[in-house]
Design a protein around this motif. Sequence first.
Motif, PDB file in Angstrom:
ATOM      1  N   ARG A 142     -65.762  34.410  47.136  1.00  0.00           N
ATOM      2  CA  ARG A 142     -64.602  33.663  46.633  1.00  0.00           C
ATOM      3  C   ARG A 142     -63.323  34.144  47.312  1.00  0.00           C
ATOM      4  O   ARG A 142     -63.082  35.349  47.439  1.00  0.00           O
ATOM      5  CB  ARG A 142     -64.503  33.826  45.122  1.00  0.00           C
ATOM      6  CG  ARG A 142     -63.303  33.119  44.505  1.00  0.00           C
ATOM      7  CD  ARG A 142     -63.248  33.360  43.011  1.00  0.00           C
ATOM      8  NE  ARG A 142     -64.240  32.576  42.296  1.00  0.00           N
ATOM      9  CZ  ARG A 142     -64.069  31.300  41.962  1.00  0.00           C
ATOM     10  NH1 ARG A 142     -62.950  30.658  42.303  1.00  0.00           N
ATOM     11  NH2 ARG A 142     -64.995  30.649  41.293  1.00  0.00           N
ATOM     12  N   SER A 143     -62.468  33.195  47.708  1.00  0.00           N
ATOM     13  CA  SER A 143     -61.185  33.542  48.335  1.00  0.00           C
ATOM     14  C   SER A 143     -59.984  33.113  47.500  1.00  0.00           C
ATOM     15  O   SER A 143     -58.862  33.563  47.760  1.00  0.00           O
ATOM     16  CB  SER A 143     -61.083  32.905  49.730  1.00  0.00           C
ATOM     17  OG  SER A 143     -61.139  31.487  49.630  1.00  0.00           O
ATOM     18  N   ARG A 144     -60.198  32.265  46.491  1.00  0.00           N
ATOM     19  CA  ARG A 144     -59.077  31.797  45.670  1.00  0.00           C
ATOM     20  C   ARG A 144     -59.612  31.219  44.357  1.00  0.00           C
ATOM     21  O   ARG A 144     -60.793  30.925  44.223  1.00  0.00           O
ATOM     22  CB  ARG A 144     -58.246  30.755  46.402  1.00  0.00           C
ATOM     23  CG  ARG A 144     -59.032  29.560  46.901  1.00  0.00           C
ATOM     24  CD  ARG A 144     -58.210  28.679  47.835  1.00  0.00           C
ATOM     25  NE  ARG A 144     -59.011  27.610  48.397  1.00  0.00           N
ATOM     26  CZ  ARG A 144     -59.696  27.712  49.532  1.00  0.00           C
ATOM     27  NH1 ARG A 144     -59.669  28.841  50.210  1.00  0.00           N
ATOM     28  NH2 ARG A 144     -60.402  26.698  49.997  1.00  0.00           N
ATOM     29  N   PHE A 145     -58.702  31.076  43.408  1.00  0.00           N
ATOM     30  CA  PHE A 145     -59.002  30.476  42.111  1.00  0.00           C
ATOM     31  C   PHE A 145     -58.066  29.293  41.890  1.00  0.00           C
ATOM     32  O   PHE A 145     -56.871  29.370  42.205  1.00  0.00           O
ATOM     33  CB  PHE A 145     -58.769  31.481  40.973  1.00  0.00           C
ATOM     34  CG  PHE A 145     -59.734  32.621  40.938  1.00  0.00           C
ATOM     35  CD1 PHE A 145     -60.859  32.567  40.133  1.00  0.00           C
ATOM     36  CD2 PHE A 145     -59.507  33.749  41.702  1.00  0.00           C
ATOM     37  CE1 PHE A 145     -61.751  33.630  40.088  1.00  0.00           C
ATOM     38  CE2 PHE A 145     -60.388  34.819  41.662  1.00  0.00           C
ATOM     39  CZ  PHE A 145     -61.508  34.757  40.859  1.00  0.00           C
ATOM     40  N   LEU A 146     -58.592  28.231  41.338  1.00  0.00           N
ATOM     41  CA  LEU A 146     -57.780  27.119  40.873  1.00  0.00           C
ATOM     42  C   LEU A 146     -57.690  27.228  39.356  1.00  0.00           C
ATOM     43  O   LEU A 146     -58.698  27.169  38.661  1.00  0.00           O
ATOM     44  CB  LEU A 146     -58.388  25.781  41.267  1.00  0.00           C
ATOM     45  CG  LEU A 146     -57.592  24.536  40.846  1.00  0.00           C
ATOM     46  CD1 LEU A 146     -56.273  24.461  41.606  1.00  0.00           C
ATOM     47  CD2 LEU A 146     -58.415  23.272  41.079  1.00  0.00           C
ATOM     48  N   GLN A 148     -55.572  26.181  35.601  1.00  0.00           N
ATOM     49  CA  GLN A 148     -54.753  25.163  34.967  1.00  0.00           C
ATOM     50  C   GLN A 148     -53.494  25.790  34.380  1.00  0.00           C
ATOM     51  O   GLN A 148     -53.535  26.843  33.739  1.00  0.00           O
ATOM     52  CB  GLN A 148     -55.535  24.449  33.864  1.00  0.00           C
ATOM     53  CG  GLN A 148     -54.821  23.230  33.303  1.00  0.00           C
ATOM     54  CD  GLN A 148     -55.728  22.388  32.430  1.00  0.00           C
ATOM     55  OE1 GLN A 148     -56.887  22.747  32.200  1.00  0.00           O
ATOM     56  NE2 GLN A 148     -55.235  21.264  31.951  1.00  0.00           N
ATOM     57  N   TYR A 153     -51.960  22.359  37.900  1.00  0.00           N
ATOM     58  CA  TYR A 153     -52.823  23.420  38.405  1.00  0.00           C
ATOM     59  C   TYR A 153     -52.059  24.273  39.415  1.00  0.00           C
ATOM     60  O   TYR A 153     -51.064  23.829  40.006  1.00  0.00           O
ATOM     61  CB  TYR A 153     -54.055  22.827  39.099  1.00  0.00           C
ATOM     62  CG  TYR A 153     -54.938  22.023  38.189  1.00  0.00           C
ATOM     63  CD1 TYR A 153     -55.996  22.617  37.518  1.00  0.00           C
ATOM     64  CD2 TYR A 153     -54.709  20.659  38.002  1.00  0.00           C
ATOM     65  CE1 TYR A 153     -56.811  21.874  36.675  1.00  0.00           C
ATOM     66  CE2 TYR A 153     -55.510  19.906  37.168  1.00  0.00           C
ATOM     67  CZ  TYR A 153     -56.560  20.527  36.504  1.00  0.00           C
ATOM     68  OH  TYR A 153     -57.351  19.793  35.672  1.00  0.00           O
ATOM     69  N   LYS A 154     -52.549  25.497  39.612  1.00  0.00           N
ATOM     70  CA  LYS A 154     -52.022  26.343  40.677  1.00  0.00           C
ATOM     71  C   LYS A 154     -53.171  27.143  41.284  1.00  0.00           C
ATOM     72  O   LYS A 154     -54.229  27.309  40.669  1.00  0.00           O
ATOM     73  CB  LYS A 154     -50.933  27.282  40.164  1.00  0.00           C
ATOM     74  CG  LYS A 154     -51.426  28.397  39.262  1.00  0.00           C
ATOM     75  CD  LYS A 154     -50.283  29.349  38.900  1.00  0.00           C
ATOM     76  CE  LYS A 154     -50.776  30.493  38.011  1.00  0.00           C
ATOM     77  NZ  LYS A 154     -49.688  31.436  37.658  1.00  0.00           N
ATOM     78  N   THR A 155     -52.940  27.641  42.483  1.00  0.00           N
ATOM     79  CA  THR A 155     -53.951  28.415  43.184  1.00  0.00           C
ATOM     80  C   THR A 155     -53.561  29.888  43.206  1.00  0.00           C
ATOM     81  O   THR A 155     -52.408  30.222  43.489  1.00  0.00           O
ATOM     82  CB  THR A 155     -54.109  27.911  44.634  1.00  0.00           C
ATOM     83  OG1 THR A 155     -54.545  26.549  44.615  1.00  0.00           O
ATOM     84  CG2 THR A 155     -55.135  28.736  45.389  1.00  0.00           C
ATOM     85  N   ILE A 156     -54.523  30.740  42.899  1.00  0.00           N
ATOM     86  CA  ILE A 156     -54.329  32.180  43.004  1.00  0.00           C
ATOM     87  C   ILE A 156     -55.230  32.689  44.118  1.00  0.00           C
ATOM     88  O   ILE A 156     -56.448  32.466  44.105  1.00  0.00           O
ATOM     89  CB  ILE A 156     -54.665  32.893  41.688  1.00  0.00           C
ATOM     90  CG1 ILE A 156     -53.657  32.499  40.604  1.00  0.00           C
ATOM     91  CG2 ILE A 156     -54.685  34.407  41.874  1.00  0.00           C
ATOM     92  CD1 ILE A 156     -53.951  33.088  39.247  1.00  0.00           C
ATOM     93  N   VAL A 157     -54.637  33.350  45.098  1.00  0.00           N
ATOM     94  CA  VAL A 157     -55.396  33.886  46.226  1.00  0.00           C
ATOM     95  C   VAL A 157     -55.986  35.237  45.836  1.00  0.00           C
ATOM     96  O   VAL A 157     -55.302  36.071  45.236  1.00  0.00           O
ATOM     97  CB  VAL A 157     -54.484  34.031  47.469  1.00  0.00           C
ATOM     98  CG1 VAL A 157     -55.266  34.578  48.654  1.00  0.00           C
ATOM     99  CG2 VAL A 157     -53.857  32.687  47.823  1.00  0.00           C
TER     100      VAL A 157
END
Length: 252
Positions: A142-146, A148, A153-157
């Motif tokens: 895994r390289s990131r999380f989507l 809510q 939504y936002k992305t966390i690296v």
Amino acid sequence: MRLLIIEDEIHNANRLQLMLKELDPEITVVGILESVADSIEWFDQQDAPDLILMDVRLADGLCFEIFSARTITAPVIFTTAYDEYAIRAFKVNSIDYLLKPIHKTELAAALAKYQQILDIIQPDPDISNLVEIIKKQGVAYRSRFLVQVNDGYKTIVVKDIDYIYSEFKITHLVLQNNGVQPVSYTMDELEEQLDPEVFFRANRQHIISINSIKGIHNFFNGKLKVTLIKHPAAEILISREKAAAFKQWLDR
């Protein structure tokens, strides 16, 4: 080719056998096994096959128990209705991971992949060499999380995560900017999904990043206490049983 099928649903096993015969009449199915226990017993008594078609969930547990109980030298094509075990599968002898219902074209592609890897090690077709090549192909961690946020939504690296903790059965990502983000994954799931070169499961409640560590100190009863650069108040302990593995992880 000598091929072993490990599948607890007989109609799926028969369907695989029929597709294999249509794809390559020279394939010999040396056995059809339905459980972890049957598989362990089979490997105790038989020579390793050239290839295994293996379902993940068997009648008496997950197939990974077979790998824990015995040394499996044959490459594996996993066949399953569940996609959450893909990363775990590629940590063992996996060539491919096929989701049910399996189509003939997908099975053909997986067999072709096996043949391509086999061709690499010619003229020395040692099966142990084949397994080593498979393991070196790498796992897509895994390289990131989507996540809510309100109505969006936002992305966390992943590289922005300092450590992860679980509290009241809720998992939280603690970020370098001091932000804390709950996620809908268990600690066991994240341990499988994150790169073990970067993240270490310190205990049941904590996973830490190699980049977040400030110091390691001896603690009571052979335990270790880890302090973090940006979160010094976090108390993270490594048990005496895991201390040796932790030191080895740090010393790579």
